[in-house]
Design a protein around this motif. Structure first.
Motif, mmCIF file in Angstrom:
data_model
loop_
_atom_site.group_PDB
_atom_site.id
_atom_site.type_symbol
_atom_site.label_atom_id
_atom_site.label_comp_id
_atom_site.label_asym_id
_atom_site.label_seq_id
_atom_site.Cartn_x
_atom_site.Cartn_y
_atom_site.Cartn_z
ATOM 1 N N PRO A 10 -0.455 -8.898 0.062
ATOM 2 C CA PRO A 10 -1.463 -8.486 -0.926
ATOM 3 C C PRO A 10 -2.746 -9.305 -0.919
ATOM 4 O O PRO A 10 -3.834 -8.749 -1.073
ATOM 5 N N GLU A 32 0.668 -0.217 -3.702
ATOM 6 C CA GLU A 32 1.507 -1.401 -3.870
ATOM 7 C C GLU A 32 2.948 -1.006 -3.583
ATOM 8 O O GLU A 32 3.462 -0.055 -4.168
ATOM 9 N N ARG A 34 7.064 -2.611 -2.163
ATOM 10 C CA ARG A 34 7.944 -3.765 -2.064
ATOM 11 C C ARG A 34 8.888 -3.533 -0.903
ATOM 12 O O ARG A 34 9.309 -2.413 -0.664
ATOM 13 N N PRO A 57 6.590 -8.288 -2.551
ATOM 14 C CA PRO A 57 5.429 -7.419 -2.776
ATOM 15 C C PRO A 57 4.563 -7.343 -1.518
ATOM 16 O O PRO A 57 4.273 -8.359 -0.886
ATOM 17 N N LEU A 59 1.324 -4.556 0.430
ATOM 18 C CA LEU A 59 0.406 -3.437 0.266
ATOM 19 C C LEU A 59 0.534 -2.531 1.480
ATOM 20 O O LEU A 59 0.629 -3.007 2.614
#
Length: 112
Positions: A10, A32, A34, A57, A59
């Motif tokens: 991210p 977004e 995971r 996390p 992107l």
């Protein structure tokens, strides 16, 4: 036409977006997400208790491109997203059979 999908960390989004703008990419979709790869997550400490974080996390960037720009876009992402650490991400390129602009009805590369 080609669809480029990249999974990145991210905090690398601004650098990747700037690098893509430099090679002439005009738009992208960012989601977004995971997930995990070879690193299989990691453990963290919270209030003295250790717990496992299995899904990290990330992107997901999606770009519809004309074939002439794909190699430059891939190189720009690789250069801007690289930290040298595990979990930097991946870039996927696959064929895009069609695209249509909703507003004008334009189809093909002109709709990108």
């Amino acid at each position: 036409m080609k669809m480029l999908m990249a999974i990145i960390k991210p905090f690398k989004l601004d650098a990747v977006r700037e690098a893509l703008a430099e090679v002439g990419v005009q738009g992208m979709t960012v989601t977004e997400v995971r997930g995990f790869g070879r690193q299989k997550g990691h453990t963290e400490l919270y209030r003295g208790a250790e717990y496992s974080v299995d899904l990290l996390p990330k992107l997901k960037l999606e770009l519809a491109l004309v074939p002439e720009v794909v190699d430059k876009a891939v190189e720009a992402i690789l250069r801007a997203a690289k930290t040298g650490q595990i979990g930097d991400g991946k870039v996927f390129v696959y064929d895009l059979n069609g695209v249509q602009r909703i507003r004008t009805g334009e189809t093909g590369p002109g709709a990108i």
